[in-house]
Enzyme design. Sequence first.
Site, PDB file in Angstrom:
ATOM      1  N   HIS A   1      80.138  51.456 -16.485  1.00  0.00           N
ATOM      2  CA  HIS A   1      81.314  51.482 -16.441  1.00  0.00           C
ATOM      3  C   HIS A   1      81.686  50.404 -15.961  1.00  0.00           C
ATOM      4  O   HIS A   1      81.838  49.595 -17.177  1.00  0.00           O
ATOM      5  CB  HIS A   1      80.701  51.779 -14.409  1.00  0.00           C
ATOM      6  CG  HIS A   1      80.894  53.503 -14.464  1.00  0.00           C
ATOM      7  ND1 HIS A   1      79.949  53.932 -14.365  1.00  0.00           N
ATOM      8  CD2 HIS A   1      81.200  54.376 -14.192  1.00  0.00           C
ATOM      9  CE1 HIS A   1      79.263  54.934 -14.114  1.00  0.00           C
ATOM     10  NE2 HIS A   1      80.998  54.805 -13.422  1.00  0.00           N
TER      11      HIS A   1
ATOM     12  N   LYS B   1      82.505  47.560 -11.187  1.00  0.00           N
ATOM     13  CA  LYS B   1      82.114  48.619  -9.833  1.00  0.00           C
ATOM     14  C   LYS B   1      80.916  48.220  -9.325  1.00  0.00           C
ATOM     15  O   LYS B   1      80.009  46.751 -10.156  1.00  0.00           O
ATOM     16  CB  LYS B   1      81.677  49.595 -10.989  1.00  0.00           C
ATOM     17  CG  LYS B   1      80.582  50.753 -10.606  1.00  0.00           C
ATOM     18  CD  LYS B   1      80.455  51.975 -11.437  1.00  0.00           C
ATOM     19  CE  LYS B   1      79.688  53.020 -10.580  1.00  0.00           C
ATOM     20  NZ  LYS B   1      80.146  53.816  -9.290  1.00  0.00           N
TER      21      LYS B   1
END
Length: 227
Positions: free
Chosen positions: A136, A140
């Site tokens: 990600h 995040k």
Amino acid sequence: MKNSAVRVLLIGAAGRMGKTVLDLAQNDREIEIAGQCDLGDSIEPAMKNCDVGIDFSHAGSIDEICRAASQHGKPLVVGTTGHSQHQRRTIETTAHSVPIVLASNFSVGVNVLFWLTQKAAEFLGSDFDPEIIETHHTMKKDAPSGTAKTLAEILKATRDSEIAIQSIREGDVVGEHTVIFSGPGESLELTHLAANRGIFAAGALRAAKWIINKPPGLYSMQDVLGL
């Protein structure tokens, strides 16, 4: 105002996912964003003027969100991840009085990945060792991702051992999840790549429409999709 539209309270409206939901809702005749809340805003007053709340905020807000939903009898769609065990129990308790869709990922493709992972684990058996790799963007906060944790829970149901998860945070990657089954002389990989956040926002709006008039209970995105 859109006639007969589902009135949504969007919690976490200023975040990445919140902004994506707002963009999609503008072109959806069945959705009206009736209220927006973000960090520091009081959720309870806005909750009473909606049909359903969509939460893409942060895990620490869930107690206040659940209290407001219970007080006003409003269903919830919870897409925030990283909840503690206590926070998860709060969601489960609240679902005794109002319907809640709780999903680590609202993508149709990811929920098919969940289903395929379960079937692969059942068919391949103990000769194949599973592991999960998820990537990600650097912003995040939780690692592993909620989707990776869900995949691990699915895999744990077929074996007693812990499931290895590798979490990578780099660039502006929306989301990549791979489940690898390594066996004697062969391996199988199941991969989902998210090209944009629109797939998650579309799924959350679909869940918001679906949950209206459902009885209290804790539902998954697979329930929404009929998988």
